[in-house]
Design a protein around this motif. Structure first.
Motif, short mmCIF file in Angstrom:
data_model
loop_
_atom_site.label_atom_id
_atom_site.label_comp_id
_atom_site.label_asym_id
_atom_site.label_seq_id
_atom_site.Cartn_x
_atom_site.Cartn_y
_atom_site.Cartn_z
N SER A 200 0.85 -1.20 -0.04
CA SER A 200 0.14 -0.07 -0.03
C SER A 200 0.78 1.28 -0.05
N SER A 201 0.20 2.30 -0.21
CA SER A 201 1.12 3.54 -0.19
C SER A 201 1.75 3.94 1.02
N GLY A 202 0.94 3.66 2.24
CA GLY A 202 1.42 3.81 3.49
C GLY A 202 2.63 3.01 3.78
N THR A 203 2.39 1.71 3.32
CA THR A 203 3.62 0.92 3.59
C THR A 203 4.90 1.21 2.79
N VAL A 204 4.64 1.64 1.54
CA VAL A 204 5.95 2.14 0.68
C VAL A 204 6.30 3.55 1.48
N LEU A 205 5.62 4.49 1.93
CA LEU A 205 6.26 5.44 2.77
C LEU A 205 6.83 5.05 3.66
N VAL A 206 6.34 4.19 4.70
CA VAL A 206 7.11 3.95 5.91
C VAL A 206 8.46 3.18 5.45
N ALA A 207 8.18 2.11 4.56
CA ALA A 207 9.49 1.36 4.14
C ALA A 207 10.64 2.36 3.51
N GLY A 208 10.11 3.13 2.47
CA GLY A 208 11.02 4.04 2.07
C GLY A 208 11.66 5.05 3.13
N GLY A 209 10.90 5.53 3.89
CA GLY A 209 11.59 6.38 5.09
C GLY A 209 12.48 5.72 5.80
N PHE A 210 12.24 4.49 6.35
CA PHE A 210 13.12 3.89 7.45
C PHE A 210 14.28 3.26 6.57
N ALA A 211 14.13 2.88 5.30
CA ALA A 211 15.36 2.61 4.47
C ALA A 211 16.36 3.64 4.14
N GLY A 212 15.70 4.84 4.26
CA GLY A 212 16.67 5.94 4.13
C GLY A 212 17.49 6.50 5.32
N ILE A 213 16.72 6.24 6.64
CA ILE A 213 17.56 6.23 7.97
C ILE A 213 18.78 5.54 8.18
N ALA A 214 18.24 3.92 7.61
CA ALA A 214 19.13 2.96 7.86
C ALA A 214 20.33 3.24 7.02
N SER A 215 20.15 3.48 5.97
CA SER A 215 21.29 3.87 4.95
C SER A 215 22.33 4.98 5.60
N TRP A 216 21.45 6.17 6.06
CA TRP A 216 22.45 7.25 6.37
C TRP A 216 22.92 6.96 7.71
N ILE A 217 22.56 5.86 8.61
CA ILE A 217 23.21 5.47 9.66
C ILE A 217 24.74 4.90 9.36
N THR A 218 24.69 4.23 8.27
CA THR A 218 25.59 3.55 7.64
C THR A 218 26.64 4.38 6.90
N ALA A 219 26.08 5.36 6.32
CA ALA A 219 26.77 6.10 5.32
C ALA A 219 27.48 7.36 6.03
N THR A 220 27.11 7.78 7.03
CA THR A 220 27.50 9.30 7.61
C THR A 220 28.98 9.39 7.87
N PRO A 221 29.65 8.48 8.35
CA PRO A 221 31.18 8.51 8.64
C PRO A 221 31.87 8.70 7.43
N PHE A 222 31.65 7.97 6.14
CA PHE A 222 32.13 8.09 5.03
C PHE A 222 31.75 9.49 4.38
N ASP A 223 30.46 9.70 4.71
CA ASP A 223 29.90 11.30 4.05
C ASP A 223 30.72 12.27 4.59
N VAL A 224 30.85 12.13 5.93
CA VAL A 224 31.93 13.32 6.20
C VAL A 224 33.43 13.38 5.68
N ILE A 225 34.03 12.13 5.74
CA ILE A 225 35.12 12.18 4.78
C ILE A 225 35.15 12.80 3.32
N LYS A 226 34.08 11.98 2.76
CA LYS A 226 33.95 12.48 1.21
C LYS A 226 33.70 14.21 1.16
#
Length: 288
Positions: A200-226
């Protein structure tokens, strides 16, 4: 090779950019400048000295480029999955994906996206770090007059390699991160969607939002260096490479430096990626 995946990625990337760019400007300044005491202080000073336009510095160039990059991301991801599983986007809800295949496809898309993104991202970061108010008479003039002038200046001073400054850190950031990004999204959609049905649209919104948060938790250290390497010149730069930048940053500012911008990255990630995935899924279903 389905072109719909590339077109949907293009449009959804542009929508996400407009929503997230002000947050991205604050994030970049926190990562590369030491004159701000935190998110609120950065936002207040940016607005006070540059007005609301200060939050949108460097957006005109990414408006085109990020759409291209997002097109590559979603297009490559979907087509690698097609090669690995022999199932199209429409068939994947009926035949649940293997998470290993999802991770491999996401990592592959991350590598290719990184090299497409590198020059555009460098120009965006340098423009975002210009804190001079626009159109103020008698005040200091910004070094770059716009994205084209910025690209020409970097090329003149450092050559083609200068435009790819920080690209290795970008690859290290995006390769595992985007694998996790798509695994999180697919996992949450599967968890909250009945077998054989589209989420559903609600599921896509929530899944997409949490996917974004999970990816940035991993990415931030190298994002700072970049970001730090992108602000650093090639010929007279203070960093010799990724490891030197990491060691120097740690030595001067401690472990916390690698998590600068994490809070605002996470705050930005949820709405941006929720809208990106919702528009992507909507477009693909509309074109079926």
């Amino acid at each position: 090779m389905p072109v719909e995946e590339f077109a949907a990625g293009w449009i959804s990337g542009a929508l996400g950019l407009v929503l997230g760019h002000p947050f991205d400007t604050v994030k970049v300044r926190l990562q590369t400048q030491n004159k701000y005491q935190g998110i609120v202080d950065c936002m207040v000073k940016t607005y006070r000295h540059e007005s609301v336009l200060g939050f949108f510095k460097g957006m005109s160039f990414p408006m085109f480029s990020i759409a291209v990059v997002n097109s590559v991301l979603f297009g490559v991801y979907s087509n690698v999955l097609l090669a690995l599983t022999a199932t199209s986007h429409q068939e994947r809800r009926a035949q649940p994906l293997n998470y290993t295949h999802v991770f491999i496809a996401g990592c592959t898309a991350g590598v290719l996206q990184s090299y497409c993104l590198a020059p555009f991202d460098l120009i965006k970061v340098r423009l975002q770090n210009q804190t001079e108010p626009r159109g103020q008479r008698g005040g200091p003039r910004p070094r770059y007059r716009g994205p084209v002038h910025c690209a020409a200046t970097v090329f003149r001073e450092d050559g083609l390699r200068g435009l790819f400054r920080g690209s290795f850190a970008l690859v290290l950031r995006d390769t595992p991160t985007l694998g996790m990004y798509f695994v999180t999204y697919e996992g949450l959609c599967r968890q909250y969607t009945p077998d054989g049905q589209n989420p559903s649209s609600g599921t896509v919104l929530v899944a997409g939002g949490f996917a974004g948060i999970a990816s940035w938790i991993t990415a931030t250290p190298f994002d700072v260096i970049k970001s730090r390497m992108q602000m650093d010149g090639l010929r007279q730069g203070k960093y010799k490479g990724v490891l030197d930048c990491m060691a120097s940053s740690f030595r001067q500012e401690g472990i916390g430096v690698f998590f600068r911008g994490l809070t605002i990255n996470s705050a930005r990630a949820f709405p941006v990626n929720a809208v990106t995935f919702l528009s992507y899924e909507y477009l693909l279903h509309a074109w079926e």
